[in-house]
Design a protein around this motif. Structure first.
Motif, PDB file in Angstrom:
ATOM      1  N   UNK A 144      -9.708   5.270  10.164  1.00  0.00           N
ATOM      2  CA  UNK A 144     -10.822   4.200   9.133  1.00  0.00           C
ATOM      3  C   UNK A 144     -10.273   5.446   8.220  1.00  0.00           C
ATOM      4  N   UNK A 145      -9.820   6.486   7.849  1.00  0.00           N
ATOM      5  CA  UNK A 145      -9.927   8.080   6.622  1.00  0.00           C
ATOM      6  C   UNK A 145      -7.930   7.448   6.603  1.00  0.00           C
ATOM      7  N   UNK A 146      -7.644   7.207   7.931  1.00  0.00           N
ATOM      8  CA  UNK A 146      -6.451   7.334   7.644  1.00  0.00           C
ATOM      9  C   UNK A 146      -5.754   6.256   6.678  1.00  0.00           C
ATOM     10  N   UNK A 200       5.239  13.016   6.325  1.00  0.00           N
ATOM     11  CA  UNK A 200       4.379  11.714   6.947  1.00  0.00           C
ATOM     12  C   UNK A 200       5.272  10.999   6.181  1.00  0.00           C
ATOM     13  N   UNK A 201       5.641   9.374   6.041  1.00  0.00           N
ATOM     14  CA  UNK A 201       5.646   8.240   5.575  1.00  0.00           C
ATOM     15  C   UNK A 201       4.564   7.480   6.306  1.00  0.00           C
ATOM     16  N   UNK A 202       4.906   6.061   5.095  1.00  0.00           N
ATOM     17  CA  UNK A 202       3.312   4.674   5.181  1.00  0.00           C
ATOM     18  C   UNK A 202       3.565   5.069   6.545  1.00  0.00           C
ATOM     19  N   UNK A 203       4.589   4.643   6.699  1.00  0.00           N
ATOM     20  CA  UNK A 203       4.633   3.778   8.418  1.00  0.00           C
ATOM     21  C   UNK A 203       4.511   5.284   9.707  1.00  0.00           C
ATOM     22  N   UNK A 204       4.938   5.665   9.420  1.00  0.00           N
ATOM     23  CA  UNK A 204       4.213   6.451  10.681  1.00  0.00           C
ATOM     24  C   UNK A 204       2.727   6.929  10.582  1.00  0.00           C
ATOM     25  N   UNK A 205       1.671   6.816   9.069  1.00  0.00           N
ATOM     26  CA  UNK A 205       0.486   7.211   8.665  1.00  0.00           C
ATOM     27  C   UNK A 205      -0.365   5.662   9.436  1.00  0.00           C
ATOM     28  N   UNK A 206       0.595   5.152   9.247  1.00  0.00           N
ATOM     29  CA  UNK A 206      -0.350   3.639   9.959  1.00  0.00           C
ATOM     30  C   UNK A 206       0.186   3.652  11.642  1.00  0.00           C
ATOM     31  N   UNK A 207       0.907   4.418  11.902  1.00  0.00           N
ATOM     32  CA  UNK A 207       1.320   4.367  13.516  1.00  0.00           C
ATOM     33  C   UNK A 207       0.437   5.732  14.112  1.00  0.00           C
TER      34      UNK A 207
END
Lengths: 301, 136
Positions: free
Chosen positions: A48-50, A26-33
């Motif tokens: 909020x946590x993510x 999981x990269x940051x972009x996917x985390x934000x998605x």
């Protein structure tokens, strides 16, 4: 190449270059998605946590993520935290739209905390807004802040500008009517007058405020204490009546006047609340009507 | 497959974001409804419900009469939160030993004056008075 090395090489190729393996990281972009998905679903705590995790690991659009986190905390009713993140979004961006959205969000949180004067000073930072929806929000929040500060003339102007933004001519008339009615009631039930009347004649301030039961209560109580004071003075001495009953007489006299003042305030506040709810209803309806025919120029969050 | 799903999600989110014209403020307009709501009057009957015997019922009736017709006309003189009368009725309900309850009430009435020391009590944030509940 013998068979065992071949098998090892095939195994390494499968484990290192397989697309299936890459899809699990999981990269940051996917985390934000993922966080966006949670946000849209209304799982604000998780979102909020993510978002915070993405922020911690250095996601590049810090301002947008901060705005999202602020909105999450706002929805979770953690208003002070939301204000901090709105501030962070404001100071971390070059986009006017995000700046405006952060100020509007922070002001909304402050208004919910009834910090009207602080909210107003935040809103004063926004002069001209390019997005129509943001201008409407600005006028709407300014209206509430002025209303909370009892600056009714300015509140009316702001609410009228807001209704104007929705092109709601009928709504504007109703808003003006509400403020007119509120002004009439505030002129009719003046707390100071109620207090003075009750000082002159106990119970009269309560009658002025329209509460006859309280008026009878006050008059009877004061009558009782007056009778007690006079009868003790006649039976014993004036000094003894002063010590025993007159102190109570004085206490309930002032108390009655304070009560009359409070009743007038309550009457005003009831009318204020009713006018406010009526205005909210009009603006909400206008907003709903407007959103059926969206001009889609809005939104930064 | 995963990539297709990823693209679909991204495009769905983007479309959703650009076409949504309802912002944070008007979505949450209902949260502002109670902003100017007048203060709700305290229902003192909650302190008197469930009286177990004649003593409690008598004191409950006296308390309600006092609150409704006498205290409502008085100046706001009590320095404590809850007020002495509410404290008294709470003590009568909570203390099994009524003698202890009467002693606590007498103690409270003697402590209630303008010279009460601020060092001895916490401040009640809502009223700004000294917090002194019966159950401590």
């Amino acid at each position: 190449m013998n068979g065992s090395i071949k098998r090892v090489l095939i195994f390494l190729m499968i484990t290192n270059f397989s697309p299936a393996q890459r899809s699990f990281g999981q990269n940051l972009k996917e985390l934000v998605v993922f966080s966006n998905l949670q946000y849209e679903k209304g799982n604000f705590e998780l979102a909020a946590n993510e978002y915070n995790r993405a922020l911690f690991f250095g996601y590049k659009s810090e301002d947008r993520v901060c705005l999202k986190i602020a909105n999450c905390y706002f929805n979770l009713n953690k208003l002070e935290l939301s204000e901090q993140f709105y501030d962070r979004a404001y100071f971390g961006t070059h986009s006017d739209s995000i700046k405006a959205e952060a100020v509007l969000g922070k002001s909304f949180s402050l208004i919910l905390e009834k910090k009207f004067i602080v909210a107003l000073s935040e809103l004063m930072n926004l002069d001209t807004l390019s997005l129509k929806s943001q201008s409407i929000k600005l006028d709407f929040l300014k209206g509430i802040a002025y209303f909370g500060l009892h600056q009714d003339k300015l509140a009316e102007e702001s609410f009228l500008r807001c209704a104007n933004g929705f092109a709601d001519a009928q709504g504007k008339q109703v808003i003006s009517g509400d403020f007119e009615r509120l002004k009439r009631v505030e002129n009719r039930f003046k707390p100071g007058t109620a207090w003075r009347l009750s000082l002159v004649l106990p119970g009269s301030g309560q009658v002025y405020s329209g509460n006859y039961r309280e008026a009878a209560n006050s008059a009877l109580l004061m009558g009782g204490f007056a009778y007690l004071t006079v009868s003790i003075a006649l039976e014993y001495t004036f000094l003894e009546s002063l010590v025993v009953a007159a102190s109570f007489f004085q206490r309930y006299w002032i108390g009655g006047a304070n009560k009359a003042e409070k009743l007038a305030f309550e009457r005003q506040n009831r009318e204020r609340n009713s006018a406010y709810l009526s205005i909210m209803k009009i603006l909400e309806d206008a907003d709903k009507k407007n959103s059926k025919n969206p001009d889609c120029d809005a939104i930064a969050n | 497959m995963n990539r297709v799903l990823f693209i679909l999600i991204i495009s769905w989110l983007l479309i959703g974001r650009t076409c949504s014209c309802q912002g944070q403020i008007f979505k949450n307009i209902h949260r502002l409804d109670s902003l100017f709501e007048p203060e709700k009057k305290v229902d003192f009957t909650v302190f008197t419900r469930g009286s177990k015997n004649e003593i409690e019922s008598t004191f409950s009736a006296m308390f309600l009469f006092y609150k409704k017709f006498i205290s409502s006309q008085d100046i706001d003189a009590c320095v404590f939160q809850p007020s002495c009368s509410v404290y008294a009725i709470e003590c009568l309900h909570h203390e099994k030993n009524k003698l202890v309850a009467f002693m606590k009430i007498s103690d409270r009435l003697m402590r209630c004056h303008g010279l009460a020391s601020p060092k001895s009590y916490k401040i009640d944030k809502l009223t700004g008075k000294y917090s002194d509940p019966c159950e401590d």
